[in-house]
Write a protein that holds these residues in place. Structure first.
Motif, PDB file in Angstrom:
ATOM      1  N   ALA A 307       2.979  -7.774  29.007  1.00  0.00           N
ATOM      2  CA  ALA A 307       2.725  -9.211  29.102  1.00  0.00           C
ATOM      3  C   ALA A 307       3.927  -9.970  29.657  1.00  0.00           C
ATOM      4  O   ALA A 307       3.784 -10.808  30.540  1.00  0.00           O
ATOM      5  CB  ALA A 307       2.332  -9.764  27.740  1.00  0.00           C
ATOM      6  N   CYS A 308       5.136  -9.674  29.136  1.00  0.00           N
ATOM      7  CA  CYS A 308       6.290 -10.484  29.540  1.00  0.00           C
ATOM      8  C   CYS A 308       7.368  -9.678  30.250  1.00  0.00           C
ATOM      9  O   CYS A 308       8.314 -10.237  30.777  1.00  0.00           O
ATOM     10  CB  CYS A 308       6.896 -11.199  28.331  1.00  0.00           C
ATOM     11  N   GLY A 309       7.262  -8.346  30.254  1.00  0.00           N
ATOM     12  CA  GLY A 309       8.237  -7.533  30.973  1.00  0.00           C
ATOM     13  C   GLY A 309       9.452  -7.136  30.165  1.00  0.00           C
ATOM     14  O   GLY A 309      10.353  -6.484  30.676  1.00  0.00           O
ATOM     15  N   TYR A 310       9.483  -7.506  28.897  1.00  0.00           N
ATOM     16  CA  TYR A 310      10.622  -7.149  28.050  1.00  0.00           C
ATOM     17  C   TYR A 310      10.666  -5.623  27.860  1.00  0.00           C
ATOM     18  O   TYR A 310       9.632  -4.991  27.667  1.00  0.00           O
ATOM     19  CB  TYR A 310      10.477  -7.838  26.692  1.00  0.00           C
ATOM     20  N   VAL A 311      11.879  -5.032  27.934  1.00  0.00           N
ATOM     21  CA  VAL A 311      11.998  -3.584  27.774  1.00  0.00           C
ATOM     22  C   VAL A 311      12.568  -3.278  26.397  1.00  0.00           C
ATOM     23  O   VAL A 311      13.684  -3.696  26.072  1.00  0.00           O
ATOM     24  CB  VAL A 311      12.900  -2.972  28.863  1.00  0.00           C
ATOM     25  N   ARG A 321       4.495  -3.368  19.896  1.00  0.00           N
ATOM     26  CA  ARG A 321       4.622  -4.766  19.474  1.00  0.00           C
ATOM     27  C   ARG A 321       5.839  -5.333  20.187  1.00  0.00           C
ATOM     28  O   ARG A 321       6.937  -4.801  20.041  1.00  0.00           O
ATOM     29  CB  ARG A 321       4.790  -4.811  17.951  1.00  0.00           C
ATOM     30  N   CYS A 322       5.656  -6.384  20.969  1.00  0.00           N
ATOM     31  CA  CYS A 322       6.778  -6.928  21.736  1.00  0.00           C
ATOM     32  C   CYS A 322       7.579  -7.898  20.882  1.00  0.00           C
ATOM     33  O   CYS A 322       7.032  -8.882  20.389  1.00  0.00           O
ATOM     34  CB  CYS A 322       6.273  -7.631  22.992  1.00  0.00           C
ATOM     35  N   PRO A 323       8.878  -7.633  20.706  1.00  0.00           N
ATOM     36  CA  PRO A 323       9.691  -8.550  19.896  1.00  0.00           C
ATOM     37  C   PRO A 323       9.947  -9.880  20.603  1.00  0.00           C
ATOM     38  O   PRO A 323      10.320 -10.855  19.973  1.00  0.00           O
ATOM     39  CB  PRO A 323      10.994  -7.772  19.693  1.00  0.00           C
ATOM     40  N   GLN A 324       9.741  -9.893  21.899  1.00  0.00           N
ATOM     41  CA  GLN A 324      10.027 -11.100  22.679  1.00  0.00           C
ATOM     42  C   GLN A 324       8.858 -12.084  22.647  1.00  0.00           C
ATOM     43  O   GLN A 324       9.035 -13.253  22.362  1.00  0.00           O
ATOM     44  CB  GLN A 324      10.312 -10.694  24.124  1.00  0.00           C
ATOM     45  N   CYS A 325       7.649 -11.581  22.956  1.00  0.00           N
ATOM     46  CA  CYS A 325       6.517 -12.502  23.069  1.00  0.00           C
ATOM     47  C   CYS A 325       5.431 -12.231  22.031  1.00  0.00           C
ATOM     48  O   CYS A 325       4.457 -12.976  21.956  1.00  0.00           O
ATOM     49  CB  CYS A 325       5.916 -12.441  24.477  1.00  0.00           C
TER      50      CYS A 325
HETATM   51 ZN    ZN Z   1       6.383  -9.269  25.594  1.00  0.00          ZN
END
Ligand code: ZN
Length: 390
Positions: A307-311, A321-325
């Motif tokens: 979704a947001c590209g966070y690695v 589970r993305c910690p960013q978004c």
């Molecule tokens: Zn994300």
């Protein structure tokens, strides 16, 4: 192949400190390398020194880049010296050295590029109203620092064929997972895995009985024949499962209007079942139906947020589970989704993937004909009960 963006970023105490830390690593590498040549007559390799020289103030990949830089200039000297007698090897220590960030250390949110300096350290944050680059190198121009961002040229392999693109991730828990932009399909791997484990066990047990018999004896020959007979049955069962499952996935994708199948590859991974044979079957079955097949290097595809590209540095559990978004999805589905994005040159950029259908599990029916119609799909609920890891 690549294009670059140059941005002047001034001079700060943080940049000075980071550049100095890179200088220390570069100089350590240089001194240690030449000392080993002098004393031991050995030419060390980058991998030896990358393990030796790390820094608590830098991201691990930034530290690696300092060591690699030394070897890059060493290599260019060795190539040049045949024709250029004035060429000299890298020999000077550096107080400051360029700071290199790889994609693994980057995150882009709200026009700010966050460059990680490792756990517990203040990240370097740059104003960044552009897309996420592949690498960022920061160097001194004489008056201030400059960031050079490298972008992969979008799609060096020509225009996309018309039609849908599906990414396929060959997994450890699942045999294969596909994503075509809308739907995710899962080929369950449990049955195949248990057959393979039994095959290994049986092979060892039968071989142990053979080994105690005298070479050339009649009994030994009988047992050897029995071993291959019993193993043949299992081998055929395994082949059958692989065929039915791969056919089912490909016919499903074909019915969904997929024109290009992109299979993720990673040579370093060792799995219980042979990815080669699954990949081969998927490939020829897709081509037989007139689809295009492409291979895509799958680095970072399991750790990047679709979704947001966070690695992420590490992914635990069956859910991503993305910690960013905060975006959450079935882990194997994320791999397939990102292989598709990477092929399209979109990995790491923002995507609207809000309402994504849960993965559909394509089950194995031992008695079924090869291609059966859809409609007996089983929805794999969040924790994927039927695909519990062993
Ligand atoms: Zn994300």
């Amino acid at each position: 192949m690549y294009h670059v963006r140059r941005v002047h970023i001034g001079k700060t105490a943080q940049l000075d400190e980071l550049a100095h830390e890179c200088g220390i690593l570069y100089s350590k590498t240089l001194v240690f390398f030449w000392r080993t040549v002098r004393h031991k007559g050995l030419w060390l390799k980058p991998k030896h020194l990358m393990r030796l020289f790390t820094s608590k103030k830098l991201h691990a990949h930034t530290a690696d880049a300092c060591v690699q830089s030394f070897f890059a200039s060493l290599k260019s000297w060795r190539e040049r010296r045949a024709t250029d007698p004035t060429a000299h090897p890298p020999r000077r220590r550096k107080w400051y050295f360029r700071i290199e960030y790889k994609r693994s250390a980057m995150a882009l949110t709200d026009g700010m590029l966050r460059l990680s300096n490792g756990r517990g350290n203040e990240p370097l944050v740059l104003n960044w109203p552009w897309e996420l680059p592949v690498t960022v190198v920061i160097h001194w121009t004489g008056t201030q620092y400059e960031a050079i961002a490298t972008y992969e040229q979008q799609r060096a392999y020509g225009p996309f064929p018309v039609g849908k693109v599906a990414g396929i991730d060959l997994g450890e828990v699942h045999m294969a997972v596909s994503h075509d932009g809308e739907r995710t399909y899962i080929l369950n791997g449990r049955l195949l895995r248990s057959k393979r484990q039994y095959q290994n066990k049986l092979k060892a047990r039968l071989q142990a009985r053979i080994d105690v018999k005298n070479k050339g004896s009649r009994r030994r020959k009988q047992l050897t024949a029995a071993k291959s007979r019993q193993l043949r049955k299992l081998t055929n069962q395994i082949k059958d499962i692989e065929h039915k499952q791969t056919t089912r996935l490909i016919t499903t994708l074909h019915e969904q209007g997929v024109q290009t199948v992109v299979i993720g590859t990673n040579n370093q991974k060792i799995h219980q079942w042979s990815h080669g044979s699954i990949r081969f079957k998927l490939t020829y079955k897709a081509e037989r139906l007139g689809m295009d097949v492409a291979l895509q290097d799958e680095h970072y595809t399991s750790r990047t947020c679709s979704a947001c590209g966070y690695v992420r540095s590490k992914v635990k559990g069956r859910m991503f589970r993305c910690p960013q978004c905060g975006w959450t999805y079935h882990r194997d589905g994320v791999g397939a989704m990102n292989i598709r994005q990477k092929y399209r040159g979109e990995l790491g950029s923002r995507h609207v993937v809000g309402a994504m259908a849960p993965p559909t599990s394509l089950r194995y029916y031992p008695q079924s004909g090869v291609a059966r119609t859809l409609g007996r799909e089983n929805v794999c609920v969040g924790n994927c009960a039927e695909a519990a890891p062993l």
